[in-house]
Design a protein around this motif. Structure first.
Motif, short mmCIF file in Angstrom:
data_model
loop_
_atom_site.label_atom_id
_atom_site.label_comp_id
_atom_site.label_asym_id
_atom_site.label_seq_id
_atom_site.Cartn_x
_atom_site.Cartn_y
_atom_site.Cartn_z
N SER A 292 -20.57 -36.10 -48.80
CA SER A 292 -20.64 -37.56 -48.99
C SER A 292 -21.12 -38.29 -47.74
N GLY A 293 -21.02 -37.65 -46.57
CA GLY A 293 -21.34 -38.38 -45.35
C GLY A 293 -22.27 -37.69 -44.39
N PHE A 294 -22.84 -36.54 -44.77
CA PHE A 294 -23.67 -35.79 -43.84
C PHE A 294 -24.74 -35.02 -44.60
N ALA A 295 -25.99 -35.30 -44.29
CA ALA A 295 -27.11 -34.62 -44.94
C ALA A 295 -27.92 -33.87 -43.89
N VAL A 296 -28.33 -32.66 -44.23
CA VAL A 296 -29.09 -31.82 -43.32
C VAL A 296 -30.37 -31.37 -44.01
N GLU A 297 -31.49 -31.62 -43.35
CA GLU A 297 -32.79 -31.18 -43.85
C GLU A 297 -33.38 -30.24 -42.81
N VAL A 298 -33.66 -29.02 -43.23
CA VAL A 298 -34.12 -27.98 -42.32
C VAL A 298 -35.51 -27.52 -42.73
N ALA A 299 -36.42 -27.49 -41.78
CA ALA A 299 -37.75 -26.93 -41.98
C ALA A 299 -37.92 -25.78 -41.00
N LEU A 300 -38.26 -24.61 -41.50
CA LEU A 300 -38.40 -23.42 -40.68
C LEU A 300 -39.80 -22.84 -40.80
N SER A 301 -40.36 -22.44 -39.69
CA SER A 301 -41.56 -21.61 -39.76
C SER A 301 -41.17 -20.25 -40.32
N GLU A 302 -42.07 -19.62 -41.06
CA GLU A 302 -41.77 -18.29 -41.59
C GLU A 302 -41.46 -17.30 -40.47
N SER A 303 -41.94 -17.58 -39.27
CA SER A 303 -41.68 -16.69 -38.14
C SER A 303 -40.19 -16.59 -37.84
N VAL A 304 -39.41 -17.62 -38.20
CA VAL A 304 -37.95 -17.57 -38.00
C VAL A 304 -37.35 -16.45 -38.84
N LEU A 305 -37.89 -16.25 -40.03
CA LEU A 305 -37.37 -15.20 -40.91
C LEU A 305 -37.80 -13.82 -40.44
#
Length: 294
Positions: free
Chosen positions: A166-179
């Motif tokens: 209800s009070g915290f939103a997280v948007e994550v973008a990762l390069s495929e290199s992280v995987l």
């Protein structure tokens, strides 16, 4: 449009917010706290909103005495006074009095929205204990002493907010290199990617991967960064503008000028434009996890 003569720098904003939190924790009104320290309520208001032109350490010490602040809180506030006098803010991991992780944690805990773009490692909010431990193993040649139990406890403390939909939103973008970049052994990586797949199911987390072969985008120039947005306050003056945090090898850079924020917001949009959607991302993560298990 009028221009504020002393616009709040990030250290002054953080100092003001911490003073306000300590006063409220002590159960004091601004007027009563100001009287106790023999200052005007308007002066204290300017301190708490980061709009004072200069902060004296004797004033901070008086407020700490009034609020019965801990030794650590007093140390942090006095350090922020020193930082607020600088033109720019490059927070050195080696020289800072306040641990770098604790400084960033305060901002992260206050934020209502976090966007992070990472090109090489999983962001801390989504790391497993094994992955975090492996990262510190890699850093051993730097000779930095680390209490791993405390580090993992701090990680757990940060991640508790992930379940506050209800009070915290997280948007994550990762390069495929992280995987693809191994951190620890294959079991560690399989566990980490399995954890990422599970996190995709949380309603307040959006996870998207920019695959190899994606068109060019501003994330290539921006490298990695974290973009923090803070809650709207009933008094607009107390609403903190966004902050961009860029962690480097020897320190951390905090950016809050409107022109800087605009550029990183543009980078965010450019990255998401070429990223896989959430469903495609989850399938790629699960497939990569299977490769590590094979």
């Amino acid at each position: 449009m009028s221009i504020e003569p002393n616009p709040p720098t990030l250290p002054r904003r953080v100092l003001g917010r911490r003073l306000r939190e300590l006063r409220e924790l002590a159960g004091l009104t601004r007027a009563k706290a100001a009287r106790s320290c023999e200052m005007g309520a308007q002066t204290l208001w300017r301190l708490e909103t980061g709009r004072n032109s200069e902060t004296k350490k004797m004033v901070i010490n008086a407020l700490c005495d009034t609020y019965e602040a801990s030794v650590d809180d007093r140390r942090e506030l006095l350090w922020l006074v020193d930082e607020s006098r600088k033109d720019g803010w490059w927070h050195s991991m080696a020289d800072a009095v306040v641990p770098e992780a604790e400084m960033y944690l305060g901002l992260e805990q206050a934020a209502r929205e976090v966007f992070t773009w990472q090109t090489m490692i999983v962001p801390g909010l989504l790391q497993t204990r094994a992955y975090r431990s492996a990262l510190w193993k890699i850093a051993e040649p730097l000779g930095r002493s680390i209490d791993l139990d405390s580090e993992l406890a701090l990680l757990e403390r940060r991640q508790k907010r992930l379940h506050d939909a209800s009070g915290f939103a997280v948007e994550v973008a990762l390069s495929e290199s992280v995987l693809r970049q191994p951190v620890g052994d294959t079991e560690c990586m399989a566990g980490q990617l399995g954890h990422l797949a599970e996190m995709c199911a949380l309603p307040n987390i959006s996870l998207r991967v920019v695959p190899f072969g994606a068109p060019g985008h501003l994330g290539l120039a921006a490298k990695h960064f974290i973009y923090l947005v803070f809650p709207d306050h009933m008094n607009p003056v107390l609403t903190e503008p966004p902050v961009v945090y860029v962690e480097g090898f020897t320190g951390a850079l905090y950016l809050d000028k409107p022109s800087e924020i605009d550029q990183y917001q543009a980078a965010r949009g450019s990255i998401l434009q070429v990223a896989l959607d959430e469903g495609e991302t989850q399938r790629l993560i699960e497939a990569t996890a299977r490769e590590y298990r094979a």
